[in-house]
Write an enzyme that holds these catalytic residues in place. Structure first.
Site, PDB file in Angstrom:
ATOM      1  N   LEU A  11      -0.200   7.024   4.088  1.00 42.88           N
ATOM      2  CA  LEU A  11       0.749   6.919   5.382  1.00 42.88           C
ATOM      3  C   LEU A  11       1.933   6.052   4.735  1.00 42.88           C
ATOM      4  O   LEU A  11       3.083   6.459   4.845  1.00 42.88           O
ATOM      5  CB  LEU A  11       0.353   6.352   6.370  1.00 42.88           C
ATOM      6  CG  LEU A  11      -0.708   7.155   7.262  1.00 42.88           C
ATOM      7  CD1 LEU A  11      -1.192   6.509   8.437  1.00 42.88           C
ATOM      8  CD2 LEU A  11      -0.215   8.319   7.751  1.00 42.88           C
ATOM      9  N   TYR A  39      -8.076   0.191  17.773  1.00 43.16           N
ATOM     10  CA  TYR A  39      -9.190  -0.695  18.239  1.00 43.16           C
ATOM     11  C   TYR A  39      -8.855  -2.111  18.089  1.00 43.16           C
ATOM     12  O   TYR A  39      -9.625  -2.869  17.848  1.00 43.16           O
ATOM     13  CB  TYR A  39     -10.475  -0.231  17.519  1.00 43.16           C
ATOM     14  CG  TYR A  39     -10.352   0.027  16.139  1.00 43.16           C
ATOM     15  CD1 TYR A  39     -10.122  -1.123  15.115  1.00 43.16           C
ATOM     16  CD2 TYR A  39     -10.434   1.143  15.395  1.00 43.16           C
ATOM     17  CE1 TYR A  39     -10.230  -0.964  13.804  1.00 43.16           C
ATOM     18  CE2 TYR A  39     -10.664   1.227  14.253  1.00 43.16           C
ATOM     19  CZ  TYR A  39     -10.514   0.330  13.319  1.00 43.16           C
ATOM     20  OH  TYR A  39     -10.458   0.493  12.066  1.00 43.16           O
ATOM     21  N   PRO A  71      -5.893   9.121  14.528  1.00 43.67           N
ATOM     22  CA  PRO A  71      -6.395   9.780  13.277  1.00 43.67           C
ATOM     23  C   PRO A  71      -4.948  10.334  12.517  1.00 43.67           C
ATOM     24  O   PRO A  71      -4.593  11.432  13.286  1.00 43.67           O
ATOM     25  CB  PRO A  71      -7.458  10.827  13.378  1.00 43.67           C
ATOM     26  CG  PRO A  71      -7.907  10.044  14.936  1.00 43.67           C
ATOM     27  CD  PRO A  71      -6.920   9.476  15.440  1.00 43.67           C
ATOM     28  N   GLY A 123       1.637   3.193  -2.452  1.00 44.09           N
ATOM     29  CA  GLY A 123       1.483   4.354  -3.386  1.00 44.09           C
ATOM     30  C   GLY A 123       0.610   5.416  -2.806  1.00 44.09           C
ATOM     31  O   GLY A 123       0.637   6.468  -3.493  1.00 44.09           O
ATOM     32  N   THR A 124      -0.049   5.307  -1.671  1.00 43.41           N
ATOM     33  CA  THR A 124      -0.914   6.534  -0.981  1.00 43.41           C
ATOM     34  C   THR A 124      -0.470   6.693   0.337  1.00 43.41           C
ATOM     35  O   THR A 124       0.156   5.850   0.861  1.00 43.41           O
ATOM     36  CB  THR A 124      -2.606   5.991  -1.406  1.00 43.41           C
ATOM     37  OG1 THR A 124      -2.737   5.036  -0.740  1.00 43.41           O
ATOM     38  CG2 THR A 124      -2.483   5.960  -2.814  1.00 43.41           C
ATOM     39  N   GLY A 160       0.936  -1.296   0.048  1.00 42.28           N
ATOM     40  CA  GLY A 160      -0.036  -0.024  -0.165  1.00 42.28           C
ATOM     41  C   GLY A 160       0.975   1.184  -0.072  1.00 42.28           C
ATOM     42  O   GLY A 160       0.567   2.336   0.418  1.00 42.28           O
ATOM     43  N   PRO A 199      -1.436   3.679  15.208  1.00 36.87           N
ATOM     44  CA  PRO A 199      -1.821   5.403  14.822  1.00 36.87           C
ATOM     45  C   PRO A 199      -3.390   5.677  15.308  1.00 36.87           C
ATOM     46  O   PRO A 199      -4.260   4.789  15.199  1.00 36.87           O
ATOM     47  CB  PRO A 199      -1.638   5.421  13.471  1.00 36.87           C
ATOM     48  CG  PRO A 199      -1.212   4.260  12.720  1.00 36.87           C
ATOM     49  CD  PRO A 199      -1.607   3.089  13.857  1.00 36.87           C
ATOM     50  N   ASP A 216      -1.994  -7.754  -5.514  1.00 40.94           N
ATOM     51  CA  ASP A 216      -3.176  -7.891  -4.716  1.00 40.94           C
ATOM     52  C   ASP A 216      -2.595  -8.989  -3.600  1.00 40.94           C
ATOM     53  O   ASP A 216      -2.558  -9.946  -3.707  1.00 40.94           O
ATOM     54  CB  ASP A 216      -4.476  -8.323  -5.217  1.00 40.94           C
ATOM     55  CG  ASP A 216      -5.756  -8.461  -4.248  1.00 40.94           C
ATOM     56  OD1 ASP A 216      -5.456  -8.704  -3.180  1.00 40.94           O
ATOM     57  OD2 ASP A 216      -6.629  -8.384  -4.865  1.00 40.94           O
ATOM     58  N   LYS A 265      -7.411  -6.233  12.407  1.00 40.81           N
ATOM     59  CA  LYS A 265      -6.247  -5.640  12.991  1.00 40.81           C
ATOM     60  C   LYS A 265      -5.905  -6.560  14.296  1.00 40.81           C
ATOM     61  O   LYS A 265      -4.667  -6.387  14.571  1.00 40.81           O
ATOM     62  CB  LYS A 265      -6.446  -4.150  13.424  1.00 40.81           C
ATOM     63  CG  LYS A 265      -6.990  -3.183  12.044  1.00 40.81           C
ATOM     64  CD  LYS A 265      -5.386  -3.187  11.341  1.00 40.81           C
ATOM     65  CE  LYS A 265      -5.665  -2.019  10.289  1.00 40.81           C
ATOM     66  NZ  LYS A 265      -4.479  -1.732   9.434  1.00 40.81           N
TER      67      LYS A 265
END
Ligand code: HXC
Ligand code: NAP
Length: 287
Positions: free
Chosen positions: A27, A155, A198, A24-25, A22, A196, A73, A170
């Protein structure tokens, strides 16, 4: 010194190769950029080839570092293996993996189809253990040391309504982190996590605070330090935890949320709303 500055010594990551799922975007991109500034080679992967290609080009231009973008994927084991192979062909070896890819959205649980539940758990948990298994087996077979850093959420241990598939996924990733920290330490493979609070990203904000919600429930107002996270402070923590500076940290989950989850877990945190005059009045009633 301030929290929006890079923290590690220049060159800390020279000669190191880091895989960010992930990447590419959001964080993942921000952590990747900082690692490049510290001298790393970067491998980024996600489903959208156009997105990772664009990010790779931008990051190479901005930092002068080397970035390999491989579409994958993470729910497909053969694709994950191809990423690792491509990374080794380009850079020789991978030194650390940032399991950052995730899927999430808000919904009352009874409104979810079983496919909607599957899709989030599959990205978050199955995807993370596929990447972990493929990279870990590869390190063990080649007698290489390595470091996993998994992005979870607070959470993962408190649970949370309205994001139940994400909470389940998670929580599994946190269990994976702690379990392998012990089992694979003998192979010189460490596993840690970051939880983290927000941090503004297009991916999270559009799915978790769509439309008017962001105005109605300002996340900064829920956080004791009074603000949301800055990407650089998460990048600093991630860079530290994947590096040899943290060689004795293993199986830890570091929360970076300005005190958010403790506030909402604290029995008397609601007293935040009392004005000083009310405290004065209460003081007068004390025996
Ligand atoms: C209810 C939904 C839904 C929604 C999708 N679905 N969005 N159900 N509410 N908002 C259902 C669909 O109807 C479908 O079920 C099933 O889920 C699959 O949907 P698709 O759109 O086909 O899936 P796909 O295109 O693969 O996209 C996956 C995704 C998407 C997870 C739905 O949001 C995505 O690509 N996310 C990746 C990035 C991301 O989520 N980033 C945010 C991470 S933030 P049916 O039954 O109709 O087939 C994060 C922060 C946590 O984790 C903590 C913050 C403090
Ligand atoms: P983001 O930009 O949406 O990042 C999620 C990334 O995961 C995207 O790049 C996406 O790319 C990739 N991805 C999704 N499904 C994938 C799949 N099946 N295979 C490969 N890649 C996949 O959101 P973000 O906010 O930066 O989130 C990054 C991490 O931080 C996540 O683990 C999230 O749970 C965690 N987090 C974020 C916050 C926050 O406030 N932002 C708070 C707590 C935790 P493609 O769509 O191209 O596949």
């Amino acid at each position: 010194m301030n929290h929006t500055e890079g923290m590690l010594k220049p060159g800390s990551y020279s000669g190191k190769t880091i895989l960010i799922t992930g990447g590419g975007t959001g964080l993942g991109r921000s952590v990747g950029k900082y690692l490049l500034e510290l001298g790393a080679n970067l491998v980024i992967s996600s489903r959208k080839k156009d997105v990772i290609d664009r990010t790779a080009a931008e990051l190479m231009q901005e930092t002068g570092g080397k970035v390999l973008a491989v579409a994958c994927d993470i729910r497909k084991y053969d694709e994950v293996e191809k990423v690792i192979k491509a990374a080794e062909e380009k850079f020789g070896k991978i030194d650390a993996v940032l399991n950052n890819a995730a899927g999430n959205f808000i919904s009352p649980t009874e409104r979810l189809s079983h496919r909607a539940f599957d899709i989030v758990v599959d990205i978050v948990l199955r995807g993370t253990y596929y990447v972990t298994l493929a990279a870990g087996k590869n390190w063990i077979a080649k007698k290489q040391s390595g470091s996993f850093l998994n992005i979870v959420t607070t959470y993962a241990w408190t649970g949370s309504g309205y994001v139940v598939p994400s909470a389940c996924g998670k929580a599994g990733v946190l269990a994976l982190t702690r379990s392998l920290a012990v089992e694979w330490a003998k192979y010189k493979i460490r596993s840690n996590a970051i939880a983290p609070g927000p941090f503004p990203t297009e991916g999270a904000w559009s799915r978790l605070m769509p439309g008017e919600l962001v105005k109605k429930f300002d996340p900064a107002a829920r956080i004791p330090v009074g603000r949301v996270g800055e990407h650089q402070e998460l990048a600093n923590l991630a860079a530290y935890l994947m590096s040899d500076y943290s060689a004795y940290i293993n199986g830890e989950v570091v929360t970076i949320d300005g005190g958010e989850w403790l506030r909402h877990g604290g029995e008397f945190s609601y007293l935040e709303e009392l004005k000083p005059e009310m405290w004065d009045a209460l003081e007068k009633t004390r025996k």
